[in-house]
Design an enzyme around this catalytic site. Structure first.
Site, PDB file in Angstrom:
ATOM      1  N   GLY A 242       0.753  -1.253   0.000  1.00 32.15           N
ATOM      2  CA  GLY A 242       0.000   0.000   0.000  1.00 32.15           C
ATOM      3  C   GLY A 242       0.778   1.294   0.000  1.00 32.15           C
ATOM      4  N   PRO A 279       5.042  -5.256  -0.044  1.00 31.63           N
ATOM      5  CG  PRO A 279       7.307  -4.675  -0.015  1.00 31.63           C
ATOM      6  CD  PRO A 279       6.321  -5.641   0.588  1.00 31.63           C
ATOM      7  N   GLY A 280       4.517  -3.546  -3.116  1.00 28.01           N
ATOM      8  CA  GLY A 280       4.480  -3.755  -4.562  1.00 28.01           C
ATOM      9  C   GLY A 280       4.914  -2.490  -5.258  1.00 28.01           C
ATOM     10  NE  ARG A 318      -1.515   2.561 -11.649  1.00 23.73           N
ATOM     11  CZ  ARG A 318      -1.528   3.778 -11.169  1.00 23.73           C
ATOM     12  NH1 ARG A 318      -0.947   4.765 -11.826  1.00 23.73           N
ATOM     13  NH2 ARG A 318      -2.100   4.031 -10.021  1.00 23.73           N
ATOM     14  CE1 TYR A 322      -7.608   1.020 -10.585  1.00 26.37           C
ATOM     15  CE2 TYR A 322      -5.533   1.261 -11.760  1.00 26.37           C
ATOM     16  CZ  TYR A 322      -6.473   0.472 -11.139  1.00 26.37           C
ATOM     17  OH  TYR A 322      -6.251  -0.876 -11.056  1.00 26.37           O
ATOM     18  CB  CYS A 348     -11.514   0.540 -31.537  1.00 21.72           C
ATOM     19  SG  CYS A 348     -10.428   0.128 -32.879  1.00 21.72           S
ATOM     20  CD  GLU A 349     -12.908   0.298 -25.294  1.00 25.89           C
ATOM     21  OE1 GLU A 349     -13.505   1.029 -24.474  1.00 25.89           O
ATOM     22  OE2 GLU A 349     -12.971  -0.933 -25.300  1.00 25.89           O
ATOM     23  CE1 TYR A 377      -0.932  -3.708  -8.606  1.00 24.30           C
ATOM     24  CE2 TYR A 377       0.028  -1.614  -7.938  1.00 24.30           C
ATOM     25  CZ  TYR A 377      -0.438  -2.870  -7.613  1.00 24.30           C
ATOM     26  OH  TYR A 377      -0.424  -3.297  -6.309  1.00 24.30           O
TER      27      TYR A 377
END
Ligand code: LLP
Length: 418
Positions: A242, A279-280, A318, A322, A348-349, A377
């Site tokens: 986190g 941890p990441g 990301r 988000y 295509c978005e 990520y």
């Protein structure tokens, strides 16, 4: 943000460690994820130093960047691995992880995955429901094994981060609430093939304000004392991951010593405890760049300019998912004027963008751009949507680099299709 001395400009050339990124791209092409090994090691060192007076096991959270070569960097430094699937167990073992340092979280572990993890003899399962506990017990019984578990407790604390990555609140699917947890611990005590060894939590990700840890750890320490009074032994307190990183210049890394203090202080009277950290992002985000090549510049008659590149939401989701901010900088600085543009990809978005209304140095077709803080990520959440090949991955160390995931071919795209 670029993180000196691992990523910096030298005579207008963006460098990773001792190498010009432009030179690496001549061999690998774009899009490419680049990681600085020096930065990975330095982030880990900072965490280790902050916790040097505590009993701690660091379990790298594999989901952030799952390439086995990246995991191996941390394994070689004595880290364990935090996994959330059978696939991640496979990766962790391939990366050389000691099974006795693997912890397994996740709300939906299948029987197959549980069996594989028992066979691998991992350190512990972080159990997220009563039914999961019963399933683990019965599979362990059928295998004649006793399996170590902790319960993931949901302390009901607001991590004050993006709602999609807040996990410790009452409405989140994760963990077990405190009250119910006591009952489940009691029933676990009665299960012959279960060995209770810990308690686990993870309140959210990208925390820049670390005060919620203080709140959560007080709840957990009291909880551990209650369990102790019920003769339920707790050896490991797994606090999840986190710790956030500054994606923008106005933010800064949380004070790690303060973080360590918030975690450990409530447990002062419980010297038998070993802390597990997962941890990441903190370990890998800043070490990573996503390098892309400008394909087209497109202006419309409403005054909007699109810088269209060869990567996008399929490689770094990301920003779309988000509304996350990643700086975008030129690989070769030309000191040109800055323009307000949208940096968009080939998908295509309309949600396929890396930046919106962003002031960046004027770019032209063929220029290389670097998306910063992309080491967490990024690649691990990438997809084959629209049948684009995934980026190559490159690990840079001092004056050398190694391709750690080769460029895919169209044949790779069809793998497994009958
Ligand atoms: N442990 C558990 C149980 C987790 O669920 C996570 C992340 C971690 C550790 C690692 O957390 P970190 O240290 O990286 O914050 N995709 C989102 C983040 C999702 C977080 C999922 N869980 C993003 O790109 O921001």
């Amino acid at each position: 943000m670029i993180l000196e001395p691992y990523i910096y400009y030298k005579e207008n050339q963006l460098m990773m460690e001792e190498l010009k990124i432009e030179d690496i791209m001549k061999e690998t092409g774009t899009p490419a994820y680049l990681y600085s090994k020096g930065s990975l090691l330095n982030q880990l060192k900072q965490l280790k130093e902050a916790f040097q007076n505590s009993n701690v096991l660091f379990c790298y959270s594999l989901k952030v960047c799952h390439n086995i070569n990246i995991a191996n960097v941390f394994v070689n430094e004595g880290c364990g691995i935090d996994i959330v699937s059978g696939g991640e167990l496979y990766r962790a073992l391939k990366a050389g992880a000691d099974p006795k340092k693997i912890v397994y979280s996740g709300v939906a572990k299948t029987s197959k995955e549980i069996k594989e993890a028992i066979e691998a003899d991992i350190l512990m399962f972080n159990v997220e429901s009563e039914q999961e506990l019963m399933r683990i017990n019965s599979i362990a019984a059928s295998m004649n094994k006793k399996v170590s578990i902790s319960l993931r407790i949901n302390p009901g604390v607001d991590a004050k981060t993006h709602p999609y990555i807040t996990t410790g609140m009452k409405e989140n699917k994760f963990g077990i609430d405190c009250e119910m947890g006591l009952e489940i611990y009691k029933s676990a005590m009665q299960m012959e093939n279960i060995n209770i060894c810990g308690i686990d939590l993870h309140i959210g990700s990208q925390l820049l304000d670390i005060t919620p840890y203080g709140e959560a750890m007080k709840v957990v320490a009291d909880y551990v004392r209650t369990l102790k009074s019920m003769n339920i032994p707790i050896k490991y307190v797994d606090i999840g991951g986190g710790i956030g990183i500054p994606y923008t210049a106005d933010k800064s890394t949380p004070d790690l010593l303060e973080y360590a203090r918030l975690i450990t202080e409530p447990f002062k009277d419980l010297s038998e405890i070993t802390f597990i950290l997962e941890p990441g992002r903190f370990l890998t985000a800043q070490a990573g760049l996503l390098i892309t090549e400008v394909q087209y510049i497109k202006d419309n008659s409403y005054g909007k300019r699109f810088v269209i590149v060869d990567t996008g939401m399929h490689h770094l989701i990301r920003p779309s998912l988000y509304q996350a901010y990643h700086e975008i900088i030129p690989v070769i600085k030309k000191e040109k004027q800055k323009n307000k543009v949208d940096v968009v990809g080939p998908i295509c978005e309309s949600s396929d963008f890396l930046a919106k209304d962003r002031l960046i140095e004027e770019a032209k077709q063929g220029d290389l751009l670097a998306v910063t803080d992309a080491g967490a990520y990024g690649m691990s959440m990438a997809s084959h949507y629209n049948s684009h090949e995934l980026p190559v991955e490159v690990l840079v160390s001092k004056d050398a680099y190694k391709i750690i995931k080769k460029r895919e071919t169209y044949v790779d795209l069809l793998q497994g299709e009958l």
